[in-house]
Motif scaffolding. Structure first.
Motif, PDB file in Angstrom:
ATOM      1  N   GLY A  12       0.783  -1.229   0.000  1.00 54.71           N
ATOM      2  CA  GLY A  12       0.000   0.000   0.000  1.00 54.71           C
ATOM      3  C   GLY A  12       0.812   1.274   0.000  1.00 54.71           C
ATOM      4  N   LEU A  13       2.140   1.154   0.031  1.00 56.67           N
ATOM      5  CA  LEU A  13       3.007   2.330   0.009  1.00 56.67           C
ATOM      6  C   LEU A  13       3.537   2.559  -1.405  1.00 56.67           C
ATOM      7  CD1 LEU A  13       5.095   1.750   3.269  1.00 56.67           C
ATOM      8  CD2 LEU A  13       3.148   3.295   2.951  1.00 56.67           C
ATOM      9  N   PRO A  14       3.772   3.805  -1.770  1.00 56.88           N
ATOM     10  CA  PRO A  14       4.284   4.069  -3.118  1.00 56.88           C
ATOM     11  C   PRO A  14       5.758   3.702  -3.256  1.00 56.88           C
ATOM     12  CG  PRO A  14       4.142   6.114  -1.879  1.00 56.88           C
ATOM     13  CD  PRO A  14       3.515   5.051  -1.019  1.00 56.88           C
ATOM     14  N   TYR A  15       6.195   3.649  -4.499  1.00 50.91           N
ATOM     15  CA  TYR A  15       7.619   3.524  -4.826  1.00 50.91           C
ATOM     16  C   TYR A  15       8.126   4.926  -5.163  1.00 50.91           C
ATOM     17  CZ  TYR A  15       6.575  -1.462  -5.614  1.00 50.91           C
ATOM     18  OH  TYR A  15       6.178  -2.768  -5.485  1.00 50.91           O
ATOM     19  N   ILE A  16       9.108   5.402  -4.417  1.00 54.21           N
ATOM     20  CA  ILE A  16       9.694   6.715  -4.696  1.00 54.21           C
ATOM     21  C   ILE A  16      11.197   6.618  -4.466  1.00 54.21           C
ATOM     22  CG2 ILE A  16       9.711   9.180  -4.152  1.00 54.21           C
ATOM     23  CD1 ILE A  16       6.961   8.819  -2.836  1.00 54.21           C
ATOM     24  N   GLY A  17      11.982   6.826  -5.513  1.00 50.61           N
ATOM     25  CA  GLY A  17      13.427   6.826  -5.326  1.00 50.61           C
ATOM     26  C   GLY A  17      14.184   6.346  -6.545  1.00 50.61           C
ATOM     27  N   ARG A  18      15.500   6.324  -6.411  1.00 43.57           N
ATOM     28  CA  ARG A  18      16.370   5.839  -7.478  1.00 43.57           C
ATOM     29  C   ARG A  18      16.404   4.317  -7.474  1.00 43.57           C
ATOM     30  NH1 ARG A  18      19.305   9.787  -9.871  1.00 43.57           N
ATOM     31  NH2 ARG A  18      19.652  11.728  -8.715  1.00 43.57           N
ATOM     32  N   HIS A  19      16.688   3.759  -8.650  1.00 41.14           N
ATOM     33  CA  HIS A  19      16.946   2.327  -8.753  1.00 41.14           C
ATOM     34  C   HIS A  19      18.449   2.126  -8.854  1.00 41.14           C
ATOM     35  CE1 HIS A  19      16.971  -1.807 -10.220  1.00 41.14           C
ATOM     36  NE2 HIS A  19      15.720  -1.896  -9.777  1.00 41.14           N
ATOM     37  N   SER A  20      18.963   1.138  -8.144  1.00 43.46           N
ATOM     38  CA  SER A  20      20.416   0.966  -8.050  1.00 43.46           C
ATOM     39  C   SER A  20      21.068   0.598  -9.381  1.00 43.46           C
ATOM     40  CB  SER A  20      20.747  -0.114  -7.011  1.00 43.46           C
ATOM     41  OG  SER A  20      20.205  -1.370  -7.400  1.00 43.46           O
ATOM     42  N   ALA A  21      20.282   0.164 -10.360  1.00 43.46           N
ATOM     43  CA  ALA A  21      20.863  -0.232 -11.644  1.00 43.46           C
ATOM     44  C   ALA A  21      21.284   0.965 -12.492  1.00 43.46           C
ATOM     45  CB  ALA A  21      19.872  -1.094 -12.424  1.00 43.46           C
ATOM     46  N   PHE A  22      20.721   2.154 -12.176  1.00 43.35           N
ATOM     47  CA  PHE A  22      21.001   3.326 -13.004  1.00 43.35           C
ATOM     48  C   PHE A  22      21.238   4.548 -12.123  1.00 43.35           C
ATOM     49  CE2 PHE A  22      18.252   0.495 -15.455  1.00 43.35           C
ATOM     50  CZ  PHE A  22      19.009   0.329 -16.614  1.00 43.35           C
ATOM     51  N   ASP A  23      22.170   5.393 -12.561  1.00 41.11           N
ATOM     52  CA  ASP A  23      22.511   6.582 -11.779  1.00 41.11           C
ATOM     53  C   ASP A  23      21.572   7.756 -12.035  1.00 41.11           C
ATOM     54  OD1 ASP A  23      24.688   5.233 -10.717  1.00 41.11           O
ATOM     55  OD2 ASP A  23      26.075   5.956 -12.266  1.00 41.11           O
ATOM     56  N   ASN A  24      20.800   7.699 -13.114  1.00 45.39           N
ATOM     57  CA  ASN A  24      19.978   8.863 -13.478  1.00 45.39           C
ATOM     58  C   ASN A  24      18.507   8.495 -13.681  1.00 45.39           C
ATOM     59  OD1 ASN A  24      20.382   7.401 -15.853  1.00 45.39           O
ATOM     60  ND2 ASN A  24      20.419   9.231 -17.150  1.00 45.39           N
ATOM     61  N   LEU A  25      18.053   7.463 -12.965  1.00 48.14           N
ATOM     62  CA  LEU A  25      16.669   7.009 -13.097  1.00 48.14           C
ATOM     63  C   LEU A  25      15.960   7.084 -11.750  1.00 48.14           C
ATOM     64  CD1 LEU A  25      14.462   5.590 -14.888  1.00 48.14           C
ATOM     65  CD2 LEU A  25      15.331   3.436 -13.944  1.00 48.14           C
ATOM     66  N   VAL A  26      14.798   7.741 -11.731  1.00 49.63           N
ATOM     67  CA  VAL A  26      13.970   7.833 -10.530  1.00 49.63           C
ATOM     68  C   VAL A  26      12.594   7.257 -10.851  1.00 49.63           C
ATOM     69  CG1 VAL A  26      12.881   9.388  -8.860  1.00 49.63           C
ATOM     70  CG2 VAL A  26      15.198   9.869  -9.684  1.00 49.63           C
ATOM     71  N   LEU A  27      12.087   6.431  -9.949  1.00 48.72           N
ATOM     72  CA  LEU A  27      10.753   5.857 -10.107  1.00 48.72           C
ATOM     73  C   LEU A  27       9.797   6.507  -9.113  1.00 48.72           C
ATOM     74  CD1 LEU A  27      11.596   2.030 -10.366  1.00 48.72           C
ATOM     75  CD2 LEU A  27      11.619   3.776 -12.157  1.00 48.72           C
ATOM     76  N   SER A  28       8.563   6.691  -9.547  1.00 48.93           N
ATOM     77  CA  SER A  28       7.542   7.257  -8.666  1.00 48.93           C
ATOM     78  C   SER A  28       6.188   6.689  -9.072  1.00 48.93           C
ATOM     79  CB  SER A  28       7.528   8.786  -8.773  1.00 48.93           C
ATOM     80  OG  SER A  28       6.486   9.332  -7.987  1.00 48.93           O
ATOM     81  N   GLY A  29       5.575   5.929  -8.175  1.00 45.75           N
ATOM     82  CA  GLY A  29       4.273   5.340  -8.504  1.00 45.75           C
ATOM     83  C   GLY A  29       3.775   4.451  -7.386  1.00 45.75           C
ATOM     84  N   GLY A  30       2.557   3.938  -7.562  1.00 44.17           N
ATOM     85  CA  GLY A  30       1.982   3.045  -6.566  1.00 44.17           C
ATOM     86  C   GLY A  30       1.267   3.768  -5.447  1.00 44.17           C
ATOM     87  N   HIS A  31       0.677   4.923  -5.736  1.00 40.38           N
ATOM     88  CA  HIS A  31       0.019   5.724  -4.701  1.00 40.38           C
ATOM     89  C   HIS A  31      -1.428   5.308  -4.452  1.00 40.38           C
ATOM     90  CE1 HIS A  31       3.502   8.146  -5.776  1.00 40.38           C
ATOM     91  NE2 HIS A  31       3.315   8.874  -4.696  1.00 40.38           N
TER      92      HIS A  31
END
Length: 241
Positions: A185-204
């Motif tokens: 029930g919590l969103p995904y917010i943050g960088r993914h360790s596979a990439f230095d310039n990728l941020v994910l935000s979703g699941g709200h």
């Protein structure tokens, strides 16, 4: 509190600091503001893949051309795991369908928004219009409309407000959309360790509008390499890996 409409309840709870709004008006206002400040929109554009250079995403490939950037933020709602899969990232996220009906120029309308808790239905007056919506249908992104779920929303509304002057709408007047649901029930917010310039935000889930401003602030801080305003460990995008 509802001088024009009969209310068939034993009681309720008033939250005077709660707010409601017309989502279409809000989005149009934000859209116009961003455009006037130089933000470019590429509407109705399908992401077909990405190009990578080492630990960086270098380009997004779409059906209307390719786009390069220094940083990429993926915030595609219920379609987020479909997009991340192009980058080899598996994200646990499911679409939860909800339905709504908007009745225009209601002669005797509600004055207060309400959550009909027993039936999980939301009633939202918007000027002279009235929107009723609800349900959480876990059936993927391609499933057809289930009319019985819409009928249940309407029936609940009429049970609470027996003389509400609205009739069940035709199918083209029924709207549905998908809420992005994570397992906890919590969103995904943050960088993914596979990439230095990728941020994910979703699941709200059902709180996208409520949490949008705070999420936007966090994403801006992450992209800018700043210390975040709060601890975001609970939103770790790799917590199910």
């Amino acid at each position: 509190m509802e001088p024009e409409v009969e209310v068939n309840v034993r009681g309720g709870v008033l939250y005077p600091i709660d707010c409601h709004l017309h989502p279409g008006d809000l989005m149009q206002t934000i859209y116009q503001y961003l455009q006037s400040n130089g933000v470019q929109f590429h509407l109705n554009t399908t992401i077909e893949g990405f190009e990578k250079e080492g630990r960086k995403v270098s380009k997004v490939i779409t059906d209307k051309g390719d786009f390069t950037a220094d940083a990429f933020v993926l915030a595609t709602g219920s379609w987020l795991p479909i997009v991340t899969k192009h980058l080899g990232i598996e994200l646990l996220l499911q679409a939860g369908k909800g339905y709504s009906m908007t009745f225009e120029n209601v002669e005797k309308n509600l004055h207060q928004p309400a959550i009909l808790v027993d039936d999980r239905v939301a009633m939202t007056p918007m000027g002279t219009d009235l929107r009723m919506g609800g349900t959480m249908e876990i059936s993927g992104l391609q499933s057809p409309m289930l009319i019985k779920r819409v009928q249940a929303i309407f029936k609940a509304a009429k049970n609470y407000y027996p003389n509400l002057p609205v009739s069940f709408p035709s199918s083209e007047k029924i709207w549905w959309g998908w809420r992005p649901l994570s397992p906890d029930g919590l969103p995904y917010i943050g960088r993914h360790s596979a990439f230095d310039n990728l941020v994910l935000s979703g699941g709200h889930a059902m709180l996208g509008l409520s949490l949008a401003a705070a999420t936007g602030k966090l994403v801006e801080e992450i992209v800018g390499g700043k210390k975040t305003s709060m601890d975001i460990a609970a939103f770790n995008v790799e917590r199910y890996n």
